[in-house]
Design an enzyme around this catalytic site. Structure first.
Site, PDB file in Angstrom:
ATOM      1  N   THR A 113     -21.523  59.872 -23.747  1.00 24.82           N
ATOM      2  CA  THR A 113     -22.373  60.450 -25.015  1.00 24.82           C
ATOM      3  C   THR A 113     -22.480  61.703 -24.879  1.00 24.82           C
ATOM      4  O   THR A 113     -23.075  62.112 -23.570  1.00 24.82           O
ATOM      5  CB  THR A 113     -23.228  59.793 -23.587  1.00 24.82           C
ATOM      6  OG1 THR A 113     -25.185  59.695 -24.213  1.00 24.82           O
ATOM      7  CG2 THR A 113     -24.119  59.631 -22.224  1.00 24.82           C
ATOM      8  N   ASP A 114     -23.751  62.090 -26.249  1.00 23.04           N
ATOM      9  CA  ASP A 114     -23.875  63.588 -25.720  1.00 23.04           C
ATOM     10  C   ASP A 114     -25.231  63.555 -24.525  1.00 23.04           C
ATOM     11  O   ASP A 114     -25.647  64.740 -24.433  1.00 23.04           O
ATOM     12  CB  ASP A 114     -24.192  63.661 -27.026  1.00 23.04           C
ATOM     13  CG  ASP A 114     -25.597  63.159 -27.647  1.00 23.04           C
ATOM     14  OD1 ASP A 114     -26.563  62.783 -27.072  1.00 23.04           O
ATOM     15  OD2 ASP A 114     -26.056  63.226 -28.278  1.00 23.04           O
ATOM     16  N   GLU A 115     -25.698  62.946 -23.768  1.00 20.95           N
ATOM     17  CA  GLU A 115     -26.580  62.780 -22.778  1.00 20.95           C
ATOM     18  C   GLU A 115     -25.947  63.534 -22.013  1.00 20.95           C
ATOM     19  O   GLU A 115     -26.874  64.513 -21.216  1.00 20.95           O
ATOM     20  CB  GLU A 115     -27.082  61.590 -22.730  1.00 20.95           C
ATOM     21  CG  GLU A 115     -28.300  60.697 -23.655  1.00 20.95           C
ATOM     22  CD  GLU A 115     -29.647  61.105 -23.359  1.00 20.95           C
ATOM     23  OE1 GLU A 115     -29.888  61.777 -22.586  1.00 20.95           O
ATOM     24  OE2 GLU A 115     -30.129  60.511 -24.704  1.00 20.95           O
ATOM     25  N   TYR A 138     -29.229  58.277 -15.942  1.00 17.68           N
ATOM     26  CA  TYR A 138     -28.566  58.005 -16.957  1.00 17.68           C
ATOM     27  C   TYR A 138     -27.132  58.702 -17.028  1.00 17.68           C
ATOM     28  O   TYR A 138     -26.282  58.500 -17.062  1.00 17.68           O
ATOM     29  CB  TYR A 138     -29.389  57.002 -17.925  1.00 17.68           C
ATOM     30  CG  TYR A 138     -28.475  56.649 -19.390  1.00 17.68           C
ATOM     31  CD1 TYR A 138     -27.402  56.248 -18.901  1.00 17.68           C
ATOM     32  CD2 TYR A 138     -28.249  57.421 -20.246  1.00 17.68           C
ATOM     33  CE1 TYR A 138     -25.954  55.945 -20.310  1.00 17.68           C
ATOM     34  CE2 TYR A 138     -27.322  57.715 -21.447  1.00 17.68           C
ATOM     35  CZ  TYR A 138     -26.719  56.802 -21.295  1.00 17.68           C
ATOM     36  OH  TYR A 138     -26.060  56.519 -22.519  1.00 17.68           O
ATOM     37  N   LYS A 142     -23.691  58.670 -16.040  1.00 17.67           N
ATOM     38  CA  LYS A 142     -22.376  59.128 -17.447  1.00 17.67           C
ATOM     39  C   LYS A 142     -21.965  60.506 -16.653  1.00 17.67           C
ATOM     40  O   LYS A 142     -20.164  60.572 -17.668  1.00 17.67           O
ATOM     41  CB  LYS A 142     -22.643  59.654 -18.736  1.00 17.67           C
ATOM     42  CG  LYS A 142     -23.687  57.683 -19.469  1.00 17.67           C
ATOM     43  CD  LYS A 142     -22.190  56.743 -19.611  1.00 17.67           C
ATOM     44  CE  LYS A 142     -21.681  56.738 -20.521  1.00 17.67           C
ATOM     45  NZ  LYS A 142     -20.966  55.569 -20.258  1.00 17.67           N
TER      46      LYS A 142
END
Length: 258
Positions: A113-115, A138, A142
């Site tokens: 994810t770009d998170e 979260y 990741k």
């Protein structure tokens, strides 16, 4: 994950696809009903954190590619209960990669994810060279998983790729996510959720476009590379809310005309 299964079975009807899913609160087996009778599809209800179950499945199926969609993925829930995110997203990834090491694999692909990059700054876009800067349990889980994947590549020479996508939207989206939650609340006459003043900017990617990108990277991506997948649809949360409201109004007006 379900959209990817549909994409792969439709595009490559000779492929055998095995779906491993423990069906948490966000899982819905009925989503896969259209392919449950497909002889080239198998569903297995187990967790990627269960080493014995994962190894047993690898012995039975001998997969040549693994695409890891499995993850706890809601920021708010990660704040309330970080442990399950660390368990699934980090330990689960390591279990899958250990199985790949033991039984052999042509490609392991991590859906990230770009998170992991943190907040989108004034420059407008993340790149694969953007420093990793997670801000929630979260995104930290990741980010850790991505680093585990690359460590296995560097240490054990495992053939891996990683894609980091922006916010997905489209069919089968679980209603805790922004767009389906807005739609659900509008139809139920409830208040609409907006964090702060709604000025946070996110890029939005249609889920089928995301599936096509993963398919391409799994088949043609360079071993050990990270690929960002975006939709070039940067909008504030408030813009998304307003756009969703206007779209629903337009669809309802069209339905009434008929």
């Amino acid at each position: 994950g379900s959209n990817f299964i549909f994409h792969m079975l439709d595009k490559y009807p000779d492929y055998r696809i095995v779906c491993l899913d423990c069906l948490t609160y966000a899982g819905n087996l009925s989503t896969l009903e259209p392919v449950m009778d497909n002889p080239n599809f198998r569903f297995v209800k187990e967790s990627i954190t269960d080493r014995e179950a994962v190894y047993k499945l690898f012995e039975e199926e001998k997969p040549d590619m693994v695409v890891n969609f499995a993850a706890e993925s809601h920021v708010d829930r990660s704040i309330e209960n970080p442990e399950v995110f660390l368990d699934t997203n980090i330990k689960g990834t390591a279990v899958l990669m250990d199985a790949c090491r033991k039984y052999g694999i042509k490609r392991y692909h991590q859906v990230s994810t770009d998170e992991v990059y943190g907040s989108l700054g004034a420059e407008g876009y993340f790149t694969e060279a953007t420093p990793l800067c997670p801000h929630s349990p979260y995104s930290a889980s990741k980010t850790s998983a991505d680093m585990v994947v690359m460590a296995y590549h560097d240490t054990y020479k495992m053939p891996v790729t990683i894609t980091r996508c922006s916010n997905n939207y489209g069919p089968y989206h679980f209603p805790e996510k922004l767009i389906p939650l807005i739609i659900k609340n509008i139809l139920e006459g409830k208040h609409l959720p907006v964090y702060g003043d709604g000025s946070n900017v996110r890029d939005w990617l249609y889920v089928e476009d995301h599936c096509k990108a993963i398919d391409l990277v799994v088949r043609e991506g360079q071993d050990g590379e990270v690929y960002n997948v975006g939709g070039h649809n940067e909008k504030t949360n408030l813009e998304i809310v307003k756009l969703t409201i206007s779209t629903i109004h337009r669809l309802m007006a069209r339905s009434e005309e008929r």
